[in-house]
Scaffold this active site. Structure first.
Site, PDB file in Angstrom:
ATOM      1  N   PRO A  86       0.807  -1.215   0.000  1.00 13.50           N
ATOM      2  CA  PRO A  86       0.000   0.000   0.000  1.00 13.50           C
ATOM      3  C   PRO A  86       0.849   1.278   0.000  1.00 13.50           C
ATOM      4  CG  PRO A  86      -0.950  -1.593   1.497  1.00 13.50           C
ATOM      5  CD  PRO A  86       0.328  -2.196   0.981  1.00 13.50           C
ATOM      6  N   ASP A  87       0.421   2.223  -0.779  1.00 11.73           N
ATOM      7  CA  ASP A  87       0.978   3.592  -0.831  1.00 11.73           C
ATOM      8  C   ASP A  87       2.360   3.717  -1.469  1.00 11.73           C
ATOM      9  OD1 ASP A  87      -1.275   4.222   0.555  1.00 11.73           O
ATOM     10  OD2 ASP A  87      -0.275   4.825   2.400  1.00 11.73           O
TER      11      ASP A  87
END
Ligand code: BGC
EC number: 3.2.1.-
Length: 767
Positions: free
Chosen positions: A178-179
Site C-alpha cells: 500500500p501507498d
C-alpha cells in the site's frame, strides 16, 4: 532485476522446466484435491477467510457495548478481513497476532470441500515504508542491506510458506505494498521518497515475481485512491509507473491480477448526489473540495484507472478491488438529497457524502463508517471492472497514534493523526482525526464503534447483543484548576465510575466541547490572555452513554506581561499509583511528564499539602499513623517554574497495626496462544467486605513469558514477576466487585499459566 531461482517453485510459468523433478515429489506431498487452475477473478464463487484474531476483537467490543450496538457489531464479526504482514516478525506471529501459517491453517479448516476459498494477504514491509508519512514507517530502512533483508527474510519466507502444498487449494489474494508506488508519483520531491524510490521499484517487482511463482497467488498492486491519483496529471504517470514496474518482472503482465484502490482510506465508493457537470457556468470539479479532480469517488477512479492501464498495454482481463472497509459515510450527517445552493462550494459541501474536511485527511477520520460488505463481482459499476469489494484495512484498527507512542516497529508520530493539529497539507485546517488513537494497527475501540454506527449500507442488529448498556457514567466531580499560561489552562478531576467501565471524557469550555481524553486531566489551549472561562467535563462509556456535565470550574488565563519566555507547563504526570504500604508509609509512583524545556521535578501533595519536591518518579511518604487514608496528587515543574496540572488523585491507606492488608480475592486467568504470542485475560474479584481504594496484583510467569502490551490496567514486569496496577477508571474495586483486564504477550515455551496471585500483599484463590 536479479532473478530468484534457488527456491523450488510450483507456478505455471516454470512448470515445464520443473516437471521432471517435481512430478514424483508432488505425487507424495500434494493433498488429495489437486490444485485448481488459475481463474480470472479469484473472488468469483469463492468463500472467504475470516480472520479469527480480528473477529475476537469485534466480539469483545460487542460484549462491552451490549444492546443494539453490540448486536450490530456482532453482525459483522464474521466478515473477511485481510491479514497484514506488516513486519518480519508477523510471519511467525508476534504480540500483535498469530503468524501466517496459523491463518492459512485456519483458512484450510474453514474451507468447505469443493468450494474455493480466498485468503486476503497484505504485503507491507518495503525498505523506507510510508515515505511521505510517519505513522506507518517500518522496520526496514532504504538501503541495500535492508533491501536484501526484505527479499530473504520477508518475501522469500512468505513465498515459501504459501508454496506449501497444504495451501495449494486456497486462492491467495495479495495486496502489494500500500501507498508505495503512488508515493513515487506524487511525493518524489521529498528526500525520504527519493531515497526509497529505487527500493520500492525493486521490492515490488521482486514480490510480484516471488508470489507469481507460487501459482495460486493473485497479486493486486495498490493504486491509492481517487483523491490521490485521480487528477490526469497523477493518474497518467501512475499507469506508466505501474507498467514499468510490472514489465520489470520475469512474468510481466501475468504477474498481476489487477489493482486495489482505497486501501485503508475512506474515499466513498460512490457520491450519489454529485456529477462532474457544470453548476451554472462552473464545473463542479473546480469546487475547493475536489480541486479540479474529476474523480469524485472510487467508482470513478477505478474506471479511469482501468482505461489508463489498458491504454498502456495491460491486458483487458485485469480487475479492480476497492477497500470498502471504512468508506461508508452513513449516520445522521449523511446528506439525503442534492443541495439546492447556487454557490459551488456550498453546493458540493452540502451534497457530498464524504464528510472529511479535506480529501487528504487519511488518519482515523471522524465521521467515517463501514462501507459495502466484502462481495465478489459487485454490480453497478461495469466500467470499473470490479473483481470485488474487499476489507483490506480491518475496521477498528488504528491508522496512527494521536500522540507520540514509543515502539519498536519504526512507527512514528504523524501529526496528521493529532486532532489538535492544523495541517498545511489540509489547506490549514484541523486534521479531523479521532482523539486517543493508539499506534497504527492497534485495536481502537472508539473508532470501531463510530464505524459501526456510521455504516453505509447500515448494519442491522439481530437482538443478540445482550442487555443494552443504558447506564450513563457518574458525573465527574472534583474539578481542580491546574497550571495556566496566557493561552492555556489545565484542569483535572476525579474519575467517574460506570457499570462497564468509563472510556473517556469530553471537556467543554463555556458549554462547547473542546476536546476529549481518556485520562482525568486536560489542558485547554487557544485561550485569550487574562480571561475567565467556565470548564465542565462529561464522562462517556463504551456504549456511548454520556454523563451529565460536571459542576463548572472557573479558570482564568494569565495576563500577558509581554516578557516572552517559556510559559508552557509540563504535561501532568499520569499513572499515579500506590506501590506499597506499611503501618507508617505509603509508597507512590507515577509516569514521567514531558515539557518543551524539560521537567526538573515533581511536587507531591498529601491531602492537598505539598510534602516533597523530588526529581524521581517515585516517592515514599513516611511517618504516617497506622490505618489512616490519605489522598495524594503529583504535579510536574519545569525550569521556568511552570507547574503542570495535577496527576489526578490516588488514596493510600497505611496498614492496620498487626492487621493484614485487605486480601480475600479470586483470580480467573486464561490465555489464548499462537506460535510465540498469546492474549492473557484476568478477572480479579475483591471477595472482601471492604472496597479497595487502590490495588496491586502480582504474579510470576512460570515459563519465560513477557507482556508486550496491556489494557484496562498498567503492567510492569521485572524478570518473571509482573506487577499490575489499576487504570484510572478501575482504581477503586468495591466489595464483591470484579475487574476484567488483559494483555498481549510473547512466550517461547508451553505458555504455562501462573499459579499464584497476590492482591495488595495477600494471596488470592485461583478460580
Ligand atoms: C499499520 C500496520 C497494520 C495495518 C492494519 C497499518 O496502518 O501500519 O501495522 O497491520 O495498518 O491495521
Amino acid at each position: 532485476m536479479p532473478s530468484r531461482s534457488s527456491r523450488p517453485r510450483r507456478g505455471a510459468a516454470v512448470a515445464a522446466s520443473l516437471a521432471l523433478l517435481a512430478a514424483p515429489l508432488v505425487a507424495t506431498a500434494a493433498p488429495a484435491n489437486a490444485a485448481e487452475p488459475r481463474v480470472s477473478n479469484p473472488f468469483a464463487g469463492a468463500t472467504q477467510y475470516v480472520n479469527d484474531f480480528w473477529s475476537a476483537n469485534v466480539e469483545a467490543a460487542a460484549d462491552r457495548a451490549g444492546g443494539d450496538l453490540g448486536s450490530r457489531m456482532r453482525a459483522i464479526a464474521d466478515e473477511p478481513t485481510a491479514v497484514w504482514m506488516d513486519r518480519i516478525s508477523a510471519i511467525e506471529g508476534n504480540a500483535d497476532g498469530p503468524g501466517l501459517r496459523h491463518h492459512l491453517d485456519a483458512a484450510i479448516e474453514q474451507k468447505q470441500p469443493g468450494v474455493p476459498m480466498f485468503f486476503n494477504l497484505v504485503i507491507y514491509d518495503l525498505p523506507g515504508r510510508d515515505c511521505y508519512a510517519l505513522a506507518s514507517n517500518g522496520e526496514l530502512k532504504p538501503n541495500a542491506t535492508d533491501m536484501a533483508r526484505y527479499k530473504t527474510e520477508y518475501i522469500d519466507v512468505i513465498a515459501d510458506i504459501l508454496d506449501d502444498p497444504a495451501y495449494e487449494d486456497l486462492r491467495v489474494v495479495a495486496t502489494i505494498e500500500p501507498d508505495s508506488l503512488p508515493n513515487l508519483v506524487t511525493n518524489i520531491s521529498t528526500p525520504d521518497c527519493q531515497a526509497s524510490a529505487p527500493y520500492y521499484r525493486e521490492g515490488v517487482a521482486y514480490a510480484l515475481d516471488a508470489l507469481h511463482a507460487v501459482g495460486n497467488v493473485y497479486s493486486y498492486i495498490d493504486a491509492a485512491h481517487a483523491g490521490w491519483l485521480g487528477w490526469p496529471s497523477n493518474g497518467g504517470p501512475a499507469a506508466k509507473l505501474f507498467k514499468e514496474v510490472v514489465l520489470s518482472t520475469e512474468a510481466g503482465y501475468a504477474s498481476v491480477a489487477g489493482f486495489v484502490t482505497n486501501t485503508a482510506n475512506s474515499t466513498p465508493l460512490h457520491e450519489p448526489f454529485l456529477e462532474d457537470v457544470q453548476l451554472g457556468s462552473t464545473p463542479v470539479r473546480s469546487a475547493s473540495f475536489y480541486e479540479w479532480n474529476a474523480d469524485f469517488d472510487e467508482a470513478d477512479w477505478t474506471a479511469h484507472l482501468y482505461d489508463l492501464l489498458v491504454a498502456e498495454g495491460f491486458p483487458t482481463s485485469i480487475g479492480m478491488l476497492i477497500d470498502t472497509s471504512r468508506n461508508g459515510w452513513g449516520g445522521a450527517d449523511r446528506p439525503t438529497a442534492v443541495s439546492t445552493s447556487t454557490n459551488l462550494n456550498t453546493y458540493v459541501d452540502e451534497s457530498r457524502v464524504d464528510r472529511r474536511i479535506h480529501r487528504g485527511a487519511w488518519c482515523n477520520p471522524a465521521g467515517a463508517g463501514i462501507g459495502e460488505r466484502p462481495q465478489a463481482s459487485p454490480a453497478g459499476f461495469p466500467e470499473s471492472h470490479l473483481h470485488a469489494y474487499v476489507w483490506v484495512k480491518p475496521p477498528g484498527e488504528s491508522d496512527g497514534a494521536s500522540s507520540d507512542i514509543p515502539n519498536d516497529q519504526g512507527k512514528r508520530f504523524d501529526r496528521m493523526c493529532d486532532p489538535t493539529f492544523v495541517s498545511p497539507k489540509l489547506s490549514n485546517q484541523l486534521t479531523g482525526a479521532l482523539p486517543d488513537a493508539p499506534l497504527a494497527g492497534q485495536w481502537f475501540e472508539s473508532q470501531f464503534r463510530m464505524l459501526v454506527e456510521n455504516a453505509y449500507p447500515a448494519i442491522e442488529g439481530d437482538g443478540t447483543g445482550g442487555p443494552a448498556d443504558t447506564t450513563a457514567p457518574s458525573v465527574p466531580t472534583g474539578l481542580t484548576a491546574g497550571a495556566t499560561t496566557t493561552t492555556s489552562a489545565s484542569v483535572s478531576w476525579t474519575a467517574s465510575t460506570d457499570d462497564r467501565g468509563v472510556t473517556g471524557y469530553t471537556v467543554l469550555v463555556d458549554g462547547a466541547a473542546v476536546g476529549t481524553t481518556s485520562t482525568t486531566s486536560f489542558t485547554v489551549t487557544g485561550l485569550e490572555a487574562g480571561t475567565s472561562y467556565a470548564v465542565t467535563v462529561r464522562a462517556r462509556d463504551a456504549a456511548g452513554n454520556v454523563s451529565a456535565a460536571s459542576a463548572p470550574l472557573t479558570v482564568t488565563t494569565d495576563e500577558d506581561d509581554g516578557s516572552g519566555g517559556d510559559d508552557q507547563p509540563p504535561s501532568a504526570p499520569t499513572g499515579l499509583r500506590v506501590t506499597g504500604t506499611t503501618t507508617s508509609t505509603v509508597a507512590l509512583a507515577w509516569n514521567a511528564s514531558t515539557d518543551d524545556t524539560g521537567v526538573t521535578g515533581y511536587r507531591v501533595f498529601r491531602d492537598g499539602t505539598q510534602v516533597a519536591e523530588i526529581s524521581a518518579t517515585s516517592f515514599t511518604d513516611t511517618g504516617l499513623a497506622a490505618g489512616t487514608a490519605h489522598v495524594y496528587a503529583v504535579r510536574a515543574v519545569d525550569a521556568a517554574g511552570n507547574l503542570s496540572a495535577t496527576s489526578g488523585t490516588v488514596t493510600g491507606e497505611t496498614d492496620e497495626d498487626g492487621g493484614q492488608p485487605a486480601g480475600a480475592c479470586t483470580v480467573v486467568y486464561s490465555a489464548s496462544s499462537w506460535n510465540t504470542g498469546f492474549t492473557g485475560s484476568i478477572r480479579l474479584t475483591n471477595d472482601s467486605a471492604q472496597a479497595l481504594q487502590s490495588w496491586t496484583l502480582t504474579f510470576d510467569f512460570p515459563d519465560g513469558q513477557s507482556i508486550t502490551q496491556g489494557w484496562s490496567a498498567q503492567y510492569a514486569q521485572t524478570g518473571s514477576t509482573v506487577t499490575v496496577t489499576p487504570a484510572a477508571w478501575n482504581t477503586t474495586l468495591g466489595a464483591g466487585a470484579s475487574v476484567e483486564i488483559g494483555f498481549n504477550g510473547s512466550h517461547s515455551g508451553t505458555n504455562d499459566e501462573p499459579t499464584a496471585f497476590t492482591l495488595n500483599g495477600a494471596s488470592c484463590t485461583v478460580g
